[in-house]
Design an enzyme around this catalytic site. Sequence first.
Site, PDB file in Angstrom:
ATOM      1  N   ILE A   1      42.875  41.468  34.302  1.00  0.00           N
ATOM      2  CA  ILE A   1      42.049  42.627  33.947  1.00  0.00           C
ATOM      3  C   ILE A   1      40.782  42.422  34.768  1.00  0.00           C
ATOM      4  CG2 ILE A   1      40.729  43.824  32.165  1.00  0.00           C
ATOM      5  CD1 ILE A   1      42.844  42.945  30.142  1.00  0.00           C
ATOM      6  N   PRO A   2      40.670  43.101  35.915  1.00  0.00           N
ATOM      7  CA  PRO A   2      39.670  42.759  36.936  1.00  0.00           C
ATOM      8  C   PRO A   2      38.246  43.217  36.614  1.00  0.00           C
ATOM      9  CG  PRO A   2      40.904  44.661  37.628  1.00  0.00           C
ATOM     10  CD  PRO A   2      41.528  44.205  36.331  1.00  0.00           C
ATOM     11  N   CYS A   3      37.646  42.601  35.621  1.00  0.00           N
ATOM     12  CA  CYS A   3      36.293  42.973  35.211  1.00  0.00           C
ATOM     13  C   CYS A   3      35.266  42.721  36.316  1.00  0.00           C
ATOM     14  CB  CYS A   3      35.911  42.249  33.922  1.00  0.00           C
ATOM     15  SG  CYS A   3      36.063  40.466  33.998  1.00  0.00           S
ATOM     16  N   HIS A   4      35.617  41.889  37.295  1.00  0.00           N
ATOM     17  CA  HIS A   4      34.695  41.670  38.423  1.00  0.00           C
ATOM     18  C   HIS A   4      34.527  42.938  39.257  1.00  0.00           C
ATOM     19  CE1 HIS A   4      38.702  40.883  40.111  1.00  0.00           C
ATOM     20  NE2 HIS A   4      38.184  41.243  41.284  1.00  0.00           N
ATOM     21  N   ARG A   5      35.432  43.877  39.127  1.00  0.00           N
ATOM     22  CA  ARG A   5      35.353  45.139  39.880  1.00  0.00           C
ATOM     23  C   ARG A   5      34.477  46.176  39.190  1.00  0.00           C
ATOM     24  NH1 ARG A   5      41.808  45.182  40.736  1.00  0.00           N
ATOM     25  NH2 ARG A   5      41.897  43.381  42.128  1.00  0.00           N
TER      26      ARG A   5
END
Length: 175
Positions: free
Chosen positions: A139-143
């Site tokens: 779940i790419p929360c860095h994006r």
Amino acid sequence: MGTPQRICTFSTRLGWFGVVWRGQALAAVTFGHRRREQVLLAMKGLAIGPEPSEFVDVDCEPVALRLRAYSEGQSDDFGDVLLDLNDLTDFQRRVSLACRTIPFGQTSTYGELAVRVGSPNAARAVGAVMARNRLPIVIPCHRVLGAAGRLGGYSAPGGLRTKRRLLHLEGVQEF
């Protein structure tokens, strides 16, 4: 989260990873650690890992290979990986699943995610969900960025330095 059924650790260019499954679903990911022992401590601190004497390292080759390839810049949305989101509220689940659709190399903002999940005034609540994301990269929360492209925060080891590194790895240069 309950007792994890399978736990695995492995090393990549992004540091040591730990992954936890419950049944066939991925329940947690931690990464960016310098040593395997730090992974175990992080899991215990997040209440996702067993006591060190109970640690069971299992074969996790498929996901390990994919995360290693990702750490070298290979695009992967991990969209086919079944996730254990049972402990999330409906809002947290909607935000997490919306975040999961942000493509490799692209970004969104907390406000844009809030709109996408039908809660246009909930940008801060979206940020709170991202801060507690226990499945980073998958779940790419860095994006997810703050308003006007500000980095916002990042809870993985290394904080914003790690968030920048992931974005650069994906070819995102402006934020």
